[in-house]
Design a protein around this motif. Structure first.
Motif, PDB file in Angstrom:
ATOM      1  N   THR A 109     -26.280 -21.711 -36.311  1.00 38.66           N
ATOM      2  CA  THR A 109     -25.064 -22.426 -35.737  1.00 38.66           C
ATOM      3  C   THR A 109     -23.787 -21.700 -35.942  1.00 38.66           C
ATOM      4  O   THR A 109     -23.346 -20.787 -36.795  1.00 38.66           O
ATOM      5  CB  THR A 109     -24.502 -23.722 -37.047  1.00 38.66           C
ATOM      6  N   GLY A 110     -23.167 -21.492 -34.746  1.00 34.86           N
ATOM      7  CA  GLY A 110     -21.703 -20.888 -34.414  1.00 34.86           C
ATOM      8  C   GLY A 110     -20.728 -21.614 -34.330  1.00 34.86           C
ATOM      9  O   GLY A 110     -20.926 -22.941 -33.898  1.00 34.86           O
ATOM     10  N   THR A 111     -19.426 -21.333 -34.547  1.00 34.54           N
ATOM     11  CA  THR A 111     -18.420 -21.943 -34.568  1.00 34.54           C
ATOM     12  C   THR A 111     -16.972 -21.139 -33.894  1.00 34.54           C
ATOM     13  O   THR A 111     -17.211 -20.036 -34.234  1.00 34.54           O
ATOM     14  CB  THR A 111     -17.901 -22.548 -35.565  1.00 34.54           C
ATOM     15  N   ILE A 112     -16.372 -21.666 -32.861  1.00 39.88           N
ATOM     16  CA  ILE A 112     -15.407 -21.177 -32.219  1.00 39.88           C
ATOM     17  C   ILE A 112     -13.998 -21.893 -32.704  1.00 39.88           C
ATOM     18  O   ILE A 112     -13.937 -23.200 -32.143  1.00 39.88           O
ATOM     19  CB  ILE A 112     -15.418 -20.903 -30.805  1.00 39.88           C
ATOM     20  N   ASN A 113     -13.263 -21.496 -33.666  1.00 38.06           N
ATOM     21  CA  ASN A 113     -12.142 -22.208 -33.941  1.00 38.06           C
ATOM     22  C   ASN A 113     -12.558 -23.970 -34.430  1.00 38.06           C
ATOM     23  O   ASN A 113     -11.906 -24.623 -34.166  1.00 38.06           O
ATOM     24  CB  ASN A 113     -10.988 -22.185 -33.045  1.00 38.06           C
ATOM     25  N   GLY A 114     -13.677 -23.866 -35.077  1.00 39.79           N
ATOM     26  CA  GLY A 114     -13.799 -25.159 -35.584  1.00 39.79           C
ATOM     27  C   GLY A 114     -14.942 -26.031 -34.696  1.00 39.79           C
ATOM     28  O   GLY A 114     -15.535 -26.985 -35.042  1.00 39.79           O
ATOM     29  N   GLN A 115     -15.151 -25.279 -33.185  1.00 37.44           N
ATOM     30  CA  GLN A 115     -15.893 -26.124 -32.393  1.00 37.44           C
ATOM     31  C   GLN A 115     -17.350 -25.535 -32.290  1.00 37.44           C
ATOM     32  O   GLN A 115     -17.405 -24.048 -32.528  1.00 37.44           O
ATOM     33  CB  GLN A 115     -15.140 -26.097 -30.917  1.00 37.44           C
TER      34      GLN A 115
END
Length: 240
Positions: free
Chosen positions: A192-198
């Protein structure tokens, strides 16, 4: 019945058969409803027919109003284009065959090697985990890999923090959240990756041994892996 089409200002007719050959179409025969033979559509046949049509135009042009030189040059260029397309197709077919043969030879060199390919199962044995990794389409601010046992219970979460786009091999000692060594068996991983919470796209990879090379339905080389799956060369993210 044969129909004619006029060419030039003097009204000279050209048979419909010639035009049908040029256009790759058929003329239907009247009463019986049967269809005439299909003209050759190979580059050489089209070139010959096109040249015949051009010569007919030149032979039947009005001497007082000859064909415009720019039009003639354009039609001659079209003849060369037809020939060039045929030669290009032949060259591309030959190149494709050579590339396919070369790809198969290169793939054979991987037999016995361990590669990272898309997968979600890792084996744990004698306190060691099989090789695995993650592929990221974009840079992420945080990346986590969740490990589950055969019962579907989460036994650990590996926090890899900030990561750049690309392939990230992961080295991990198989322990649970309390630090206890995990028992031997097969475990499932999800990333699971996130970009600024997304949420961000993250694909898990597992290490497998290349056992053989096969030809796939599309003609490309396929690698038969130790887990029984077959993948193309483009699916291999890393060679370990």
């Amino acid at each position: 019945m044969t129909t004619n089409t006029t060419i030039g200002s003097n009204g000279t007719g050209v048979s419909q058969t010639l035009l049908d050959t040029m256009n790759g179409t058929n003329s239907a025969s009247g009463a019986t409803g049967s269809t005439g033979s299909t003209a050759g559509t190979s580059p050489a046949a089209l070139q010959q027919t096109f040249l015949q049509l051009l010569v007919t135009q030149l032979q039947n042009q009005d001497p007082t109003n000859p064909m415009d030189s720019s039009q003639m040059t354009s039609q001659l260029a079209q003849i060369s284009t037809v020939q060039g397309i045929g030669q290009l197709n032949a060259s591309l077919s030959s190149l494709s065959a050579q590339l396919t043969a070369g790809q198969t030879s290169q793939s054979a060199l991987l037999i016995g090697s361990t590669v990272l390919a898309p997968g979600d199962s890792i084996a744990v044995a004698s306190g060691k985990a099989g090789a695995f990794g993650v592929t990221l389409a974009n840079d992420v601010s945080d990346l986590q890999v969740v490990v589950k046992n055969s019962a579907g219970t989460i036994v650990n979460t590996i926090d890899l923090g900030k990561q750049s786009a690309g392939t990230i091999p992961v080295g991990w000692t198989p322990t649970d959240t309390s630090g206890n060594t995990l028992p031997d068996g097969t475990y499932t991983i999800t990333a699971t990756g996130t970009i600024n919470g997304q949420p961000a796209t993250a694909t898990t990879l597992t290490g497998q041994t290349v056992e053989s090379v096969v030809t796939q339905p599309d003609g490309s080389a396929g690698l038969v892996l130790s887990n029984g799956s077959t993948v193309g060369l483009t699916s291999v993210a890393a060679i370990l």
